[in-house]
Design a protein around this motif. Structure first.
Motif, mmCIF file in Angstrom:
data_model
loop_
_atom_site.group_PDB
_atom_site.id
_atom_site.type_symbol
_atom_site.label_atom_id
_atom_site.label_comp_id
_atom_site.label_asym_id
_atom_site.label_seq_id
_atom_site.Cartn_x
_atom_site.Cartn_y
_atom_site.Cartn_z
ATOM 1 N N ASP A 1 0.851 -1.179 0.000
ATOM 2 C CA ASP A 1 0.000 0.000 0.000
ATOM 3 C C ASP A 1 0.893 1.238 0.000
ATOM 4 O O ASP A 1 1.555 1.524 1.001
ATOM 5 C CB ASP A 1 -0.905 0.000 1.237
ATOM 6 C CG ASP A 1 -1.921 1.132 1.206
ATOM 7 O OD1 ASP A 1 -1.698 2.101 0.459
ATOM 8 O OD2 ASP A 1 -2.923 1.043 1.938
ATOM 9 N N LYS B 1 0.880 3.433 3.043
ATOM 10 C CA LYS B 1 1.253 2.912 4.353
ATOM 11 C C LYS B 1 2.714 2.510 4.460
ATOM 12 O O LYS B 1 3.140 1.961 5.465
ATOM 13 C CB LYS B 1 0.348 1.710 4.707
ATOM 14 C CG LYS B 1 -1.111 2.108 4.890
ATOM 15 C CD LYS B 1 -1.977 0.921 5.280
ATOM 16 C CE LYS B 1 -3.427 1.353 5.468
ATOM 17 N NZ LYS B 1 -4.307 0.201 5.817
ATOM 18 N N ASP C 1 8.502 10.266 8.966
ATOM 19 C CA ASP C 1 7.763 9.414 9.893
ATOM 20 C C ASP C 1 8.508 9.268 11.217
ATOM 21 O O ASP C 1 9.752 9.223 11.253
ATOM 22 C CB ASP C 1 7.567 8.014 9.295
ATOM 23 C CG ASP C 1 6.299 7.888 8.470
ATOM 24 O OD1 ASP C 1 5.311 8.556 8.794
ATOM 25 O OD2 ASP C 1 6.310 7.112 7.494
#
Length: 364
Positions: free
Chosen positions: A65, A68, A74
């Protein structure tokens, strides 16, 4: 185990705060280590942690994905002593800069996460493409970040009157967005930009040749990014930056430099488009019909503004283009939107046929 104070001391320059610590608490209880991703490359990433920068594999985070996968910016949980190390999870993102991929499946590609400022670099060495500026800004607003437009290579426009006209053109296309002129070569205007990006996380966006790497070097204070000359023919440069890198700034804050983006397709960016064209959305509230397409409908306040010269025709055309593109992307994955679009196409087709028949009747 690394102490809480050591974590804050090491990671605060990269944006770590009490809220991130609270979000990480369940992973800390499992003995995992917090860190921020500073670079992603082919399924692996570099993560700055309290113990230094480590290399880790991302295969534990859903790789199929595109929305994701682990990306630069992050905050992640990584095993402290694995061999190899793995990213076990990433913390919920506060913001995410997303564009559509070239895939036929209408997928989003996340470019950077947890960004506070989206710095859109636009070169003054070539003719301004206001439509592209609006496109970048739509994605920036949709991400949740505060956009700022930086007109680079201002030293190439020595005439202050010409420069003022260019700034005004961009300001018209970027309501509510700061527009700065900078010459990284001479340092002009950098103090304002340094103050703006001196807190939080900023992502640097723009086409190849926009001067992003030169700007990144100026902000960091050293030559951390390679720089190549742009072509004289069209002002475009080669991809001197090939990955997204997160860099700590000496004045505070962090900067994510990105490769030059040739394609910046919208991905579910209706709110972002509305923000970029706020004056059109405001005018539309006075249209006779709530679903006015601002084309041939009677009582259209938007078309009236164009006719009076209050709204540039170019702005309306750009708005229509981005709205259509966003609807098309959304319709590929949303059956309700597809049905609405089909109904709208049928209605417009019927209106067009009726108008044609009326004209034929007058000709007879």
């Amino acid at each position: 185990m690394t102490s809480t104070s050591a974590v804050f001391s090491a990671l605060s320059p990269y944006g770590w705060d009490e809220d991130w610590a609270d979000a990480f608490a369940p992973y800390a209880a499992d003995g995992l280590l917090p860190g921020r991703v500073v670079r992603v490359d082919r399924g692996q990433c570099d993560i700055v942690t309290a113990g230094g920068t480590v290399r880790a594999d991302t295969e534990y985070v859903v790789p199929r994905d595109p929305m994701k996968v682990v990306c630069t910016g992050d905050w992640v949980a990584v095993d402290p002593a694995g061999d190899p190390r793995y990213v076990r999870a990433y913390l919920p993102r506060r913001t995410a800069f997303v564009r559509s991929t070239s895939s036929k499946r209408s997928e989003g590609q996340i470019l950077a996460a947890n960004v506070d400022h989206a710095v859109v670099a636009v070169s003054l060495a070539v003719e301004l493409d206001l439509g592209r500026v609006e496109r970048f800004l739509a994605l920036a607003w949709e991400s949740g970040a505060q956009p700022v437009v930086v007109l680079t290579k201002a030293d190439l426009v020595p005439d202050p009157v010409t420069l003022a006209h260019l700034v005004r053109d961009v300001e018209t296309s970027a309501p509510g967005v700061p527009v700065l002129t900078v010459s990284a070569l001479h340092g002009d205007g950098l103090d304002v930009l340094v103050a703006l990006v001196g807190s939080g996380t900023s992502v640097l966006l723009g086409q190849s040749g926009a001067g992003k790497s030169t700007l990144a070097n100026a902000l960091v204070g050293t030559d951390v990014m390679d720089v190549q000359a742009a072509r004289d023919v069209d002002g475009k440069g080669r991809h001197t930056t090939t990955t997204r890198n997160l860099l700590a700034l000496p004045s505070g804050g962090v900067l994510i430099d990105t490769p030059g983006l040739r394609g910046v397709g919208l991905f579910d960016a209706e709110a972002g488009v509305g923000q970029v064209f706020a004056e059109i959305e405001e005018l539309a509230e006075d249209c006779r019909f709530h679903d006015c397409a601002h084309e041939t409908e009677p009582g259209c306040a938007v078309r009236s503004a164009v006719a009076s010269g209050a709204l540039p025709e170019r702005r309306l055309e750009s708005y229509r283009k981005l709205i259509r593109e966003n609807q098309w992307i959304t319709a590929k994955t949303d059956a309700r939107v597809r049905a609405e679009l089909r109904r709208d196409w049928k209605r417009k087709g019927a209106e067009g046929r009726a108008a044609l028949e009326a004209k034929r009747g007058r000709w007879r």
